[in-house]
Design an enzyme around this catalytic site. Sequence first.
Site: not given
Ligand code: HSE
Length: 436
Positions: A14, A33, A43, A105, A132, A134, A136, A205, A302
């Site tokens: 990410v 912005a 880091a 989360k 929550v 990803g 969306i 989530k 993703g």
């Molecule tokens: N492991 C999570 C999923 C992805 O399968 O939806 C990140 O929250």
Amino acid sequence: MKPINVGLLGIGTVGGGTWDVLARNQEEITRRAGRGIVITAVADKDQARARKITGGKARLSADANDVVGDPDIDIVIELIGGYTVAKEFVLKAIANGKHVVTANKALLATHGNEIFAAAQKKGVMVGFEAAVAGGIPIIKALREGLTANRIEWIAGIINGTSNFILTEMRDKGLAFDAVLKEAQRLGYAEADPAFDIEGVDAAHKLTIMSAIAFGVPMQFEKAYTEGIARLTQQDIRYAEELGYRIKLLGITRRTPEGIELRVHPTLIPAKRLIANVEGVMNAVLVKGDAVGATMYYGAGAGAEPTASAVVADLVDITRLHTADPDNRVPHLAFQPDQLAGTRILPMDEVTTSYYLRMRVVDRPGVLADVTRILADLSISIDAMVQKEPGAGEEQVDIIMLTHQTRERQINAAIAKIEALPVVTGKVTRIRLEELN
Ligand code: HSE
């Protein structure tokens, strides 16, 4: 105006996606912005990886303290994951007066109350859209877009790994274990795959969404969590024959007695839009009293989908960081002193419908015994199927769908049914939601 400086903790999947999206869309993001947003410090323990991604365009360190203590950094993005180190650095960043963006989360569901209180005291923002579902923008939708509504319930497919497994089991007739290995190979699973398949990731989530929807503190420890590991091909097929699909749903609902907060495999009518959310995709259905049902669909994990949410938080913070802290959007949608102490219902008190499968001896009176038990507990049957016995077999599968009843009642019924001498083995119980 000079750009806002961002420090990134963790440049893995990410983090790398965030770096790329910010770089690629810098011009449009700046126009939105009002000033540039630049990652100036990173880091990561893996210095070679960090060097490769950043190409010498950011200060690198193997120690997150260098970033959270850097006076030039305005916003810290935490993408370390886990509870311990991540919590330490988020709290340090807040204490140093920095705004924080996190995709974590697990951290928020378990320590969010403490983190938000610290942020409020210090007058800084904590953005967590990426935590929550990803990419969306469900946090934005719940907290701002639906703010006129009294939210009634939320039901979501919020773990891509388990949705992928269920989809493959149904489409290819494969067993659970085989598909889990494939999901891990594709890289969707959490570091601890138990979090995905046992419903823990979904419960994290759901806890966050429930808090925002109903204006209550995070109470992950009260969430009921049941995963998909025990689901069989047989139940997936029987559900299909009855017009249902089995999905791992996170459900939170307001009732007069309290708030339901539960994650479990659920039969949902195959014709519902959400029943057709396949593979690793996520979807969240929100029912508001004014708007009715709304659904949000997209990639729940993703690199770039999650980066999309991280960068949206960066833009929000860039726009709002000079605003009076009291006039910003509250972390949990409700003003911090307005959070309610509404009870989270124990699973025993939840009301839902049920799919029951039992194996019984095929002789007169057996069905009457079973239905008598249900009737005595005021459980009404909605549909029933008795399968043909296999060649030479004396036992048959009976599948029953019940109308709504309390979990406590169905537990009592299952115990009594299992005690009947004509019933072999355990009764399989899967909860059922019509979602209408
Ligand atoms: N492991 C999570 C999923 C992805 O399968 O939806 C990140 O929250």
